[in-house]
Design an enzyme around this catalytic site. Structure first.
Site: not given
Length: 416
Positions: A235, A305
């Site tokens: 992330h 993603d």
């Protein structure tokens, strides 16, 4: 405007069967034609879904094609606002995050039921419902990954059967919920979400989770080629591994192969850099997409993603969201995922500009149009199967969306 029909368990079974036909996955061979047909050389009957997809894709502009390969998050619980973003750009669908959940599954179903303007081609709805620390539907009390690691594989099948039924009750088609990563490192970012600490243990439970979800939702394996190869968090960084492809094949590939063989129709690519395999993160790497397709035999939908994670890594080469989008589509991903904030400009994203840039990249050859068309067959095939309709493709123009001026195609039987 009619509401989108809820996808029932029977509908998901039919959808999965249709996807087999569209993607060419191995399945039971169709019965041979009757002797008379063989004798006179009659052509095989046409597959109505294949004909629909061929005609629809042929009628699309380049901008419509690339837009139909984008899934976004639109904050809030107002279905009209979410649908306005989808319709304005002709997007593939939406991912529901925590801020999209107005309450129990029944209330979520009321929201998802209002998101599709065209019954013959409903939008894709997706959610991250892993259980445990990653769950959007708070009613999910089924066993979490750390509990399933210590239980027999049958427990994973049971937990994901219950979990996927809840997702289906919310009117959501896709669960981005099966973590196929593996690591014994308890300091790793991903460890708490994995289903096993060894490749074999993870593979058994990943396959069981896919079996548990079958008939309720479309399963997704993540994060290919394996987040467990690095302890870092994708992330906020680009996790790096120096494993060779041979070492990967014997370890991190094992749970993904098991999930694919169990029938998972989607795989999510991670922003993970295996520097001895490719100089690019897997989500941008043609090498990794080729390995997934050719070595693991995956024929379903490949979704990235969240693409904004690349920007948050702080790596200068991934600062430009448009360049990232072009690379991801050129690499062979079928669906680009964007978890957008309320104001996308704060993260440098303008969907209209991005769609134009992607179309330009197709025109100048940076993105292969044949690959885009193949991705459309998979993504639109998934949407078409979810509709349950088999009627012909009919271009009825802007009237299909009432006041919206954007050209639009719809079913002649749908009524606009």
């Amino acid at each position: 405007m009619r509401r989108r029909r809820r996808l029932t368990r029977a509908g998901v079974v039919a959808l999965a069967a249709a996807l087999v036909a569209v993607t060419g996955c191995s399945a039971e061979a169709p019965p041979p034609p009757p002797p008379l047909a063989r004798l006179v050389g009659a052509p095989a009957p046409l597959d109505p879904t294949a004909v629909y997809l061929e005609q629809r894709i042929a009628a699309m502009t380049l901008e419509q094609k690339v837009a139909a390969l984008i899934m976004v998050h639109v904050p809030g619980t107002d279905p009209a606002r979410i649908r306005s973003v989808i319709d304005a750009h002709g997007l593939a669908g939406v991912i529901l995050m925590g801020d999209n959940i107005p309450g129990p599954a029944a209330r979520v179903a009321a929201l998802t039921g209002e998101l599709s303007s065209e019954p013959g081609l409903p939008v894709l709805t997706a959610i991250d419902q892993e259980g445990g620390i990653v769950r959007r539907l708070q009613e999910d009390r089924f066993a979490a990954s750390w509990e399933l690691r210590a239980a027999p594989p049958a427990a994973a099948e049971q937990a994901f059967a219950g979990r996927s039924a809840l997702v289906a009750d919310a009117g959501v088609l896709i669960n981005f919920g099966i973590v196929a990563d593996v690591t014994p490192d308890r300091s790793s970012f991903i460890h708490v979400r994995t289903l096993g600490e060894t490749p074999a243990a993870a593979a058994e439970r990943v396959a069981a989770a896919v079996r548990g979800e079958q008939g309720s939702v479309l399963s997704t394996l993540k994060h290919f080629p394996g987040h467990g190869a690095s302890p870092d968090d994708s992330h906020v960084s680009i996790p790096r591994s120096s494993l060779t492809v041979e070492e990967w094949r014997a370890t991190h590939a094992v749970p993904f192969r098991a999930g694919i063989e169990a029938g998972a129709p989607l795989v999510m690519t991670g922003h993970l850099l295996f520097d001895r395999v490719s100089p690019l993160p897997a989500s941008l790497s043609p090498t990794w997409i080729t390995i997934l397709r050719e070595q693991l035999g995956f024929e379903g939908v490949i979704v990235t993603d969240d693409m904004l994670m690349l920007q948050r890594s702080g790596v200068a080469d991934y600062r430009d969201p448009v360049r990232n989008a072009v690379r991801a589509l050129a690499a062979g991903n079928d669906l680009l995922l964007y978890v957008l904030p309320a104001d996308p400009s704060t993260v440098g994203v303008d969907l209209a500009d991005m769609i134009r840039a992607l179309a330009a990249a197709v025109e100048d050859g940076r993105i292969d149009e044949a690959s885009v068309n193949a991705s459309l067959e998979r993504v639109l095939g998934m949407r078409r199967a979810a509709s349950g309709e088999i009627g012909p493709y009919v271009d009825c123009g802007p009237k299909c969306r009432g006041a919206l001026a954007r050209p639009h195609v719809a079913e002649g039987t749908a009524g606009g």
